[in-house]
Design a protein around this motif. Structure first.
Motif, short mmCIF file in Angstrom:
data_model
loop_
_atom_site.label_atom_id
_atom_site.label_comp_id
_atom_site.label_asym_id
_atom_site.label_seq_id
_atom_site.Cartn_x
_atom_site.Cartn_y
_atom_site.Cartn_z
N ILE A 221 0.91 7.02 7.30
CA ILE A 221 0.14 6.01 6.95
C ILE A 221 0.25 4.77 8.18
O ILE A 221 1.40 4.57 8.68
CB ILE A 221 0.72 5.01 5.85
CG1 ILE A 221 0.49 6.06 4.63
CG2 ILE A 221 -0.20 3.77 5.32
CD1 ILE A 221 1.20 5.54 3.23
N SER B 241 1.27 1.94 10.05
CA SER B 241 2.10 0.80 9.82
C SER B 241 1.84 -0.34 9.14
O SER B 241 2.20 -1.08 8.13
CB SER B 241 3.39 0.64 10.94
OG SER B 241 2.57 0.03 12.06
N TRP C 218 0.03 9.20 -0.53
CA TRP C 218 -0.69 9.62 0.75
C TRP C 218 -0.68 10.92 0.95
O TRP C 218 0.29 11.83 0.92
CB TRP C 218 0.01 8.98 1.94
CG TRP C 218 -0.70 8.91 3.20
CD1 TRP C 218 -0.46 9.85 4.35
CD2 TRP C 218 -1.75 8.18 3.85
NE1 TRP C 218 -1.14 9.61 5.26
CE2 TRP C 218 -2.21 8.66 5.16
CE3 TRP C 218 -2.52 7.14 3.13
CZ2 TRP C 218 -3.29 7.82 5.76
CZ3 TRP C 218 -3.53 6.40 3.85
CH2 TRP C 218 -3.76 6.94 5.16
N ALA D 254 0.36 0.12 5.52
CA ALA D 254 1.55 0.33 4.69
C ALA D 254 2.11 -0.74 3.97
O ALA D 254 2.58 -0.87 2.88
CB ALA D 254 2.53 1.24 5.42
N TYR E 18 0.77 -1.37 -0.03
CA TYR E 18 -0.04 -0.06 0.01
C TYR E 18 0.93 1.26 0.00
O TYR E 18 0.63 2.30 -0.69
CB TYR E 18 -1.09 0.00 1.11
CG TYR E 18 -1.89 1.08 1.15
CD1 TYR E 18 -2.98 1.22 0.39
CD2 TYR E 18 -1.55 2.39 2.01
CE1 TYR E 18 -3.91 2.36 0.43
CE2 TYR E 18 -2.47 3.43 1.97
CZ TYR E 18 -3.67 3.36 1.24
OH TYR E 18 -4.42 4.42 1.20
N ALA E 19 2.05 1.30 0.86
CA ALA E 19 2.78 2.36 1.06
C ALA E 19 3.47 2.90 -0.56
O ALA E 19 3.69 3.91 -0.88
CB ALA E 19 3.87 2.07 1.89
N GLN E 20 3.53 1.90 -1.45
CA GLN E 20 4.16 1.69 -2.65
C GLN E 20 3.03 2.51 -3.61
O GLN E 20 3.20 3.35 -4.43
CB GLN E 20 4.86 0.83 -3.25
CG GLN E 20 5.86 0.18 -2.62
CD GLN E 20 6.42 -0.90 -3.07
OE1 GLN E 20 5.86 -2.19 -3.10
NE2 GLN E 20 7.82 -1.06 -3.35
#
Length: 340
Positions: A55, A57, A49, A60, A43-45
């Motif tokens: 985000i 952890s 955001w 993420a 998700y972080a990629q």
């Protein structure tokens, strides 16, 4: 604890769902779904955001899934764009999922409730008459939510003959990347595609009544003019209302302040006061008041009596919290409370 999935999880409204569902007492996020371009990425990629908190952890590290009805979950929250939401939500519904959608695709379907819990909780009963194994509940357009919350106590106490509303809508309502900076900086854009049409029809369904398992729309006329303004969050509405019965500013303010019809349900996302009347000549303001009630309260102010049945006032709604993800979550809480 109900397991939930978010469709359209990488967008601005999807991000609000993630924020508001953190440490929720009823719901746990087990799946984040988005477009094929994002599926397979952490998700972080995948997400750009944009909220002013990190985000979470756990979120993420979750791998984004495609929007396919093969998820082990109880509820689905849809933050999908309306141009793609319809068929995807239909797939999930046919597969037996219970969906709470922020998208416009099915809002006006005859058997689909369009719900703001404080305003028309009884419309949820339409789900009992939906065909197929799944269920679908929608929430309205962001500006519509602020409008109907302010109109409901007026309607209940004095009736409504007509409404005119002019909106000043924040840029976050256009999603990301949204409105080009060269268009919106030092400017107001006096057009938002489909917005006026939504504001002139959705409130009539919401403020209507259930008759023989269908919604009989409210009869009064609504005229809307919608504008995009260079504000990040918070839609400001200038509302003109003609009542059926004689009223006064004092009586309308009292109706605003006493309006809290679902307080007894103790729903986690419901604000202590759904409507907050602000005294003063220059309130409400988006920068100062959009986060009242954790973004779930609608603030009203500057009520002026024109004659014994005509009034004008301002209303402010946080467009991505109460006006989007927050309302969908509140709908899910109410549904769980009433039917499960």
């Amino acid at each position: 604890m109900k397991k939930v999935a978010i469709l359209g999880a990488t967008g601005l409204v999807g991000q609000r769902f993630i924020q508001l569902l953190q440490n929720h007492p009823y719901f746990e996020i087990v799946a984040l779904c988005a477009s094929d371009n994002s599926a397979g990425l952490k998700y972080a990629q995948a997400a750009r955001w944009k909220l002013d908190i990190p985000i979470p952890s756990k979120i993420a590290e979750m791998v984004v899934r495609p929007c396919k009805p093969d998820i082990d979950c109880d509820y689905v929250f849809s933050a999908l764009p309306s141009d793609v939401a319809g068929p995807i939500e239909d797939e999930f519904r046919k597969a037996g999922y219970t969906i709470f959608s922020n998208a416009a695709s099915h809002r006006l379907d005859e058997d689909v409730p369009l719900v703001v819990p404080e305003v028309n909780l009884d419309h949820l009963e339409l789900v009992k008459h939906q065909k197929g194994p799944g269920k679908l509940v929608t929430n309205p357009n962001c500006s519509t939510i602020g409008l109907v919350m302010a109109l409901k106590p007026i309607m209940d106490n004095f009736g409504i003959e007509s409404v005119t509303v002019v909106t000043m809508q924040a840029i976050s309502g256009a999603g990301y990347p949204g409105v080009a900076s060269l268009d919106i900086l030092d400017n107001v854009i006096p057009f938002i595609k489909n917005e006026e049409e939504k504001m002139m029809i959705e409130p009539k369904k919401i403020l209507g009544k259930v008759v023989e398992n269908k919604i009989e729309y409210a009869k009064f006329d609504i005229v809307a003019q919608c504008n995009r303004v260079p504000v990040q969050d918070g839609h400001l509405l200038s509302v003109f209302v003609e009542t059926s019965l004689k009223a006064s500013t004092e009586k309308i303010i009292k109706a605003f302040e006493e309006f809290n019809p679902i307080k007894h349900m103790n729903l986690p996302t419901a604000p202590e006061k759904p409507l907050i009347y602000l005294e003063g000549v220059d309130v409400p303001q988006p920068k100062l008041h959009r986060n009242l009630g954790n973004g779930m309260s609608v603030s009203v102010g500057r009520i002026v009596q024109i004659n014994e049945r005509k009034f004008r006032f301002l209303a402010l709604v946080h467009n991505t919290i109460r006006g989007a993800a927050g309302c969908a979550i509140l709908n899910a809480e109410a549904y769980k409370h009433l039917y499960e």
